[in-house]
Design an enzyme around this catalytic site. Structure first.
Site, PDB file in Angstrom:
ATOM      1  N   LYS A  70       0.803  -1.227   0.000  1.00 24.96           N
ATOM      2  CA  LYS A  70       0.000   0.000   0.000  1.00 24.96           C
ATOM      3  C   LYS A  70       0.841   1.285   0.000  1.00 24.96           C
ATOM      4  O   LYS A  70       0.404   2.303  -0.520  1.00 24.96           O
ATOM      5  CB  LYS A  70      -0.953   0.005   1.199  1.00 24.96           C
ATOM      6  CG  LYS A  70      -2.122  -0.952   1.051  1.00 24.96           C
ATOM      7  CD  LYS A  70      -3.080  -0.787   2.220  1.00 24.96           C
ATOM      8  CE  LYS A  70      -4.291  -1.674   2.073  1.00 24.96           C
ATOM      9  NZ  LYS A  70      -5.283  -1.423   3.126  1.00 24.96           N
ATOM     10  N   ASP A 106     -10.200   3.180   1.981  1.00 25.68           N
ATOM     11  CA  ASP A 106     -10.413   2.605   3.320  1.00 25.68           C
ATOM     12  C   ASP A 106     -11.243   3.550   4.200  1.00 25.68           C
ATOM     13  O   ASP A 106     -12.178   3.123   4.871  1.00 25.68           O
ATOM     14  CB  ASP A 106      -9.069   2.341   4.019  1.00 25.68           C
ATOM     15  CG  ASP A 106      -8.437   1.032   3.565  1.00 25.68           C
ATOM     16  OD1 ASP A 106      -9.138   0.197   2.972  1.00 25.68           O
ATOM     17  OD2 ASP A 106      -7.223   0.857   3.808  1.00 25.68           O
TER      18      ASP A 106
HETATM   19  P1  NAP Z   1      -0.875  -2.729   9.882  1.00 28.84           P
HETATM   20  O1  NAP Z   1      -0.503  -1.624   8.954  1.00 28.84           O
HETATM   21  O2  NAP Z   1       0.005  -3.913  10.067  1.00 28.84           O
HETATM   22  O3  NAP Z   1      -1.143  -2.056  11.323  1.00 28.84           O
HETATM   23  C1  NAP Z   1      -1.532  -2.816  12.431  1.00 28.84           C
HETATM   24  C2  NAP Z   1      -1.559  -1.904  13.663  1.00 28.84           C
HETATM   25  O4  NAP Z   1      -1.950  -2.695  14.775  1.00 28.84           O
HETATM   26  C3  NAP Z   1      -0.205  -1.306  13.981  1.00 28.84           C
HETATM   27  O5  NAP Z   1      -0.391  -0.030  14.549  1.00 28.84           O
HETATM   28  C4  NAP Z   1       0.322  -2.265  15.027  1.00 28.84           C
HETATM   29  O6  NAP Z   1       1.224  -1.688  15.931  1.00 28.84           O
HETATM   30  C5  NAP Z   1      -0.935  -2.592  15.775  1.00 28.84           C
HETATM   31  N1  NAP Z   1      -0.776  -3.845  16.502  1.00 28.84           N
HETATM   32  C6  NAP Z   1      -0.401  -5.021  15.997  1.00 28.84           C
HETATM   33  N2  NAP Z   1      -0.341  -5.929  16.987  1.00 28.84           N
HETATM   34  C7  NAP Z   1      -0.679  -5.259  18.136  1.00 28.84           C
HETATM   35  C8  NAP Z   1      -0.772  -5.622  19.511  1.00 28.84           C
HETATM   36  N3  NAP Z   1      -0.486  -6.866  19.884  1.00 28.84           N
HETATM   37  N4  NAP Z   1      -1.148  -4.690  20.416  1.00 28.84           N
HETATM   38  C9  NAP Z   1      -1.422  -3.424  20.029  1.00 28.84           C
HETATM   39  N5  NAP Z   1      -1.327  -3.015  18.742  1.00 28.84           N
HETATM   40  C10 NAP Z   1      -0.956  -3.934  17.813  1.00 28.84           C
HETATM   41  O7  NAP Z   1      -2.301  -3.321   9.472  1.00 28.84           O
HETATM   42  P2  NAP Z   1      -3.520  -2.537   8.818  1.00 28.84           P
HETATM   43  O8  NAP Z   1      -3.455  -2.691   7.339  1.00 28.84           O
HETATM   44  O9  NAP Z   1      -3.612  -1.197   9.402  1.00 28.84           O
HETATM   45  O10 NAP Z   1      -4.733  -3.459   9.310  1.00 28.84           O
HETATM   46  C11 NAP Z   1      -5.108  -3.508  10.663  1.00 28.84           C
HETATM   47  C12 NAP Z   1      -6.324  -4.428  10.791  1.00 28.84           C
HETATM   48  O11 NAP Z   1      -7.416  -3.862  10.063  1.00 28.84           O
HETATM   49  C13 NAP Z   1      -6.096  -5.830  10.195  1.00 28.84           C
HETATM   50  O12 NAP Z   1      -6.734  -6.775  11.010  1.00 28.84           O
HETATM   51  C14 NAP Z   1      -6.794  -5.786   8.850  1.00 28.84           C
HETATM   52  O13 NAP Z   1      -7.295  -7.037   8.469  1.00 28.84           O
HETATM   53  C15 NAP Z   1      -7.941  -4.822   9.163  1.00 28.84           C
HETATM   54  N6  NAP Z   1      -8.395  -4.116   7.962  1.00 28.84           N
HETATM   55  C16 NAP Z   1      -9.706  -4.199   7.677  1.00 28.84           C
HETATM   56  C17 NAP Z   1     -10.189  -3.549   6.576  1.00 28.84           C
HETATM   57  C18 NAP Z   1     -11.648  -3.663   6.281  1.00 28.84           C
HETATM   58  O14 NAP Z   1     -12.030  -3.346   5.148  1.00 28.84           O
HETATM   59  N7  NAP Z   1     -12.472  -4.054   7.229  1.00 28.84           N
HETATM   60  C19 NAP Z   1      -9.340  -2.793   5.742  1.00 28.84           C
HETATM   61  C20 NAP Z   1      -7.983  -2.721   6.077  1.00 28.84           C
HETATM   62  C21 NAP Z   1      -7.517  -3.403   7.201  1.00 28.84           C
HETATM   63  P3  NAP Z   1       2.722  -1.325  15.503  1.00 28.84           P
HETATM   64  O15 NAP Z   1       2.590   0.089  15.043  1.00 28.84           O
HETATM   65  O16 NAP Z   1       3.457  -1.538  16.752  1.00 28.84           O
HETATM   66  O17 NAP Z   1       3.112  -2.272  14.419  1.00 28.84           O
END
Ligand code: NAP
Length: 290
Positions: A70, A106
């Protein structure tokens, strides 16, 4: 039916095995009577540039992007939409004549998922957990919706901030200097204080809740009656956080709505007509229950 006229769109990611987008988009094309086909492409990061440039010779209308492309895709594009530029990430590429334009659907997808549950973020306090790409899209979209304030939950360990919250806060402050923004520490030992306030929208934008045994992204005991709790995680449809909220009589919003509406917005970018949202919703629900 695939013919010599069929146009191709798709998804570039690595991996792409679990994507639900082909089910949703192909159902939409079929319902709209369009000879289009949506395909998943497992694109290794080392060949992302070649994959993006192949959009032209293959005559593709565009693609979606998912992890890990992305942000890294941006240098290979000709132009960014306003949202994609602010967010600093692209989830949809549109081939527009001789240009490749990056969009990010998003945030608008999340906003539409609120609206269809009769939730207007205007006047709400937002508590956001997570600071990745999805959180950024959601935060920047909500910041334009007249919310009263935003609280970012900051992960710290041994007194040090970890994760991307600081960067997210910097981007929010740069684009929305008038937004009331605070960072609250959830340390590995101390936890959060009580945050009583009637009009609150709590959002989980971390992957916590996808896997059995994951800790809660936010302590359920701190959720108050009258809050709205949204999860970006869509598999499972009802995460443990949403289940705990529902038990307390709190309104919940699943990540499936965002998934649906970000996909519908991508369809509209490529096709320039309204997406058949109900067909897409049914296809998603069927794919999720498989
Ligand atoms: P990402 O860029 O990997 O970001 C994940 C975030 O969660 C980061 O800030 C990470 O912290 C934090 N995190 C991970 N493990 C954690 C923990 N154990 N405790 C606290 N914080 C934690 O992922 P993303 O693309 O933003 O996606 C995040 C979630 O949203 C995923 O589950 C994805 O499937 C979902 N999502 C859904 C949609 C939808 O259409 N519904 C669209 C996009 C994403 P760090 O900063 O420390 O890495």
């Amino acid at each position: 039916m695939i013919t010599g006229h069929t146009k191709v769109v798709g998804l570039f990611g690595h991996p792409v095995d679990h994507t639900l987008s082909p089910a949703m988009q192909n159902a939409a094309f079929q319902a709209a009577g369009l000879s289009y086909c949506y395909l998943p492409f497992d694109v290794h990061p080392s060949v992302l540039k070649e994959a993006v440039r192949s959009i032209f010779p293959l005559g593709m209308k565009g693609v979606n992007l998912t992890i890990p492309h992305k942000q890294t895709v941006i240098p290979f594009l000709d132009r960014l939409s306003h949202d994609a530029e602010r967010i600093g990430a692209v989830n949809t590429i549109e081939r527009s004549g001789t240009l490749l334009v990056g969009h990010n659907t998003d945030g608008i997808g999340f906003l539409k998922s609120l609206h269809e549950q009769q939730v207007d973020p205007g006047g709400l306090r937002v508590i956001l957990v997570g600071a990745g790409g999805a959180a950024l899209g959601v935060a920047l979209t909500l910041a334009q919706q007249n919310i009263t304030e935003m609280i970012l939950i900051v992960r710290t360990t041994e007194g040090r901030t970890i994760g991307g919250t600081t960067q997210l806060a910097a981007r929010l402050t740069a684009w929305f200097p008038m937004l009331r923004l605070s960072l609250l520490e959830m340390t590995d030992r101390i936890g959060l204080p009580h945050l009583p306030h009637f009009k609150t929208l709590l959002i989980n934008a971390t992957p916590l809740g996808m896997r059995e045994g994951d800790p809660f992204p936010f302590p359920p005991s701190l959720m108050e009656t009258g809050w709205i709790v949204a999860d970006l995680v869509y598999r499972p449809f009802e995460t443990p956080l949403l289940r705990e909220a529902a038990k307390r009589g709190i309104k919940t919003i699943s990540g499936m709505g965002m998934l649906l509406h970000q996909g519908a917005a991508a369809f509209e970018i490529w096709i320039k007509e309204n997406a058949p949202v109900d067909v897409m919703r049914k296809a998603l629900a069927a794919a999720l229950s498989e």
